[in-house]
Design a protein around this motif. Structure first.
Motif, PDB file in Angstrom:
ATOM      1  N   SER A  79      34.299  -6.193  29.806  1.00  0.00           N
ATOM      2  CA  SER A  79      35.013  -7.085  30.719  1.00  0.00           C
ATOM      3  C   SER A  79      35.620  -8.273  29.989  1.00  0.00           C
ATOM      4  O   SER A  79      34.928  -9.032  29.302  1.00  0.00           O
ATOM      5  CB  SER A  79      34.042  -7.531  31.816  1.00  0.00           C
TER       6      SER A  79
ATOM      7  N   SER B 280      43.801  -8.976  32.582  1.00  0.00           N
ATOM      8  CA  SER B 280      43.058  -9.073  33.830  1.00  0.00           C
ATOM      9  C   SER B 280      41.562  -9.160  33.497  1.00  0.00           C
ATOM     10  O   SER B 280      41.106  -8.599  32.495  1.00  0.00           O
ATOM     11  CB  SER B 280      43.373  -7.828  34.657  1.00  0.00           C
TER      12      SER B 280
ATOM     13  N   ASP C 101      39.033  -7.731  34.690  1.00  0.00           N
ATOM     14  CA  ASP C 101      38.280  -6.470  34.632  1.00  0.00           C
ATOM     15  C   ASP C 101      38.827  -5.495  33.589  1.00  0.00           C
ATOM     16  O   ASP C 101      38.371  -4.359  33.488  1.00  0.00           O
ATOM     17  CB  ASP C 101      38.159  -5.824  36.019  1.00  0.00           C
ATOM     18  N   ASP C 102      39.806  -5.927  32.795  1.00  0.00           N
ATOM     19  CA  ASP C 102      40.216  -5.116  31.634  1.00  0.00           C
ATOM     20  C   ASP C 102      39.070  -5.050  30.628  1.00  0.00           C
ATOM     21  O   ASP C 102      38.310  -6.014  30.497  1.00  0.00           O
ATOM     22  CB  ASP C 102      41.409  -5.769  30.904  1.00  0.00           C
TER      23      ASP C 102
ATOM     24  N   ALA D 198      41.092  -1.200  34.032  1.00  0.00           N
ATOM     25  CA  ALA D 198      39.896  -0.506  34.520  1.00  0.00           C
ATOM     26  C   ALA D 198      40.212   0.956  34.836  1.00  0.00           C
ATOM     27  O   ALA D 198      39.385   1.846  34.630  1.00  0.00           O
ATOM     28  CB  ALA D 198      39.360  -1.221  35.746  1.00  0.00           C
TER      29      ALA D 198
END
Lengths: 14, 252
Positions: free
Chosen positions: B8, B83, B85-86, B106
Motif C-alpha cells: 500500500s 493512489s 491503495d496502489d 489494486a
C-alpha cells in the motif's frame, strides 16, 4: 527568559 | 541492487508526510535488515530517527548497504500521483543516481513508473545515548496533536510537566494562558509511568511538526528525563517507528 538548546549539545557525532 | 515492494502506497505517503515538514532532504540507509533514516532539522534543534524493518515489505532485497539521498518534497510530488491503495516498488541499482518508483493499481491494470534523481547528501549521524527516562506517557496520538495545536495559539514555548498525577501541558503568552492536564484513565488510553517528576520547556512549533506523524498510529509515546531531549515516538504498525527528539529550552 529561556533559550533554545541545540540537539548536538546532547547527542554527539558518531 | 535494492528493491522493496509495499502493498500500500498509503503507508509510504504517511511516512513521508511525517518527515517532510521537518526535513527537506534526507538519506535513507538501506541494509539487509531494513530501512533507517536519521537526520536533524536545519536549525539542529530536533532529530528524527526512523526505522522500518524489512518484513514490513511484501518483497525486500538489499544486496549491499546503500544510502539513498532524497529530496522529500520531490518524493511527495511523485507520491501525490499515486493512489493510496496502489502497490509501490522502489528500486535502485548499486551506485545509481536515480530511484525508480513503480505504482501498480489494486486491479493491476495500470502501472506508472517514475524516476527520481538521487542527491549526494553529506549527512552526519549522531550517537543517541541510552537514556533511562524518568517519565513515560502513552496517549492517543490525536489528543497529543490537539493539545500541541491548542497551546501554540498562546505561546511559542510549551511547558510539559509530568508527575504521578498525570501530564500537564502549559503555555503562557500575551493574550493569556492555558493548562491542559491528562490523568491516567482506567480504559488505558492514557498511561503515565513516573520514577521522578520532570518539568521541561520546549518550542511548540517543533511539537506541532512532530504531530504530522499522527495518521501513522493511534498512540504516541512521550518520554522525558531531566535536562535531556524529549522523545516523541510513533510506531509504524508492528514494523518500526518514527522517533522525534527535541532539545529543551534552557534558562539563560
Amino acid at each position: 527568559k529561556s533559550k533554545q538548546g541545540s540537539i548536538t549539545s546532547f547527542f554527539t557525532k558518531k | 541492487m535494492f528493491e522493496a515492494r509495499l502493498s500500500s502506497t498509503a503507508l509510504l505517503k504517511k511516512i513521508v508526510d511525517a518527515l517532510k515538514e521537518i526535513l527537506h532532504q534526507s538519506t535513507l540507509d538501506c541494509s539487509d535488515s531494513g530501512i533507517q533514516l536519521q537526520a536533524m532539522d536545519n536549525s539542529h534543534v530536533s532529530l528524527v530517527s526512523m526505522s522500518l524493518r524489512s518484513d514490513c515489505f511484501e518483497k525486500y532485497r538489499c544486496d549491499r548497504n546503500l544510502s539513498l539521498g532524497l529530496d522529500l518534497r520531490s518524493l511527495t510530488k511523485v507520491l501525490k500521483c499515486a493512489s493510496g491503495d496502489d502497490a509501490v516498488t522502489i528500486k535502485s541499482a548499486d551506485k545509481a543516481d536515480k530511484l525508480q518508483l513503480s505504482f501498480e493499481s489494486a486491479s493491476m491494470d495500470r502501472t506508472a513508473d517514475y524516476e527520481l534523481r538521487l542527491l549526494n547528501l553529506d549527512q552526519e549521524h549522531l550517537a543517541i545515548p541510552e537514556t533511562d527516562y524518568a517519565c513515560v506517557v502513552h496517549m492517543p496520538a490525536t489528543e497529543f496533536a490537539r493539545i500541541c495545536r491548542d497551546l501554540s495559539t498562546f505561546s511559542e514555548s510549551v511547558v510539559i510537566a509530568c508527575t504521578k498525577d498525570g501530564i500537564k501541558f502549559s503555555a503562557n503568552g500575551e493574550m493569556g494562558s492555558v493548562n491542559i492536564k491528562l490523568s491516567e484513565t482506567s480504559k488505558g488510553d492514557v498511561s503515565v509511568q513516573v520514577e521522578e517528576p520532570v518539568t521541561l520547556s520546549f518550542a511548540g512549533r517543533y511539537l506541532n511538526t512532530f504531530t504530522r506523524a499522527t495518521p501513522l498510529s493511534e498512540k504516541v509515546k512521550i518520554s522525558m528525563a531531566p535536562e535531556v531531549p524529549l522523545l516523541v515516538e510513533y510506531p509504524i504498525e508492528d514494523y518500526g517507528y518514527i522517533r522525534y527528539y527535541l532539545a529543551p529550552k534552557v534558562d539563560e
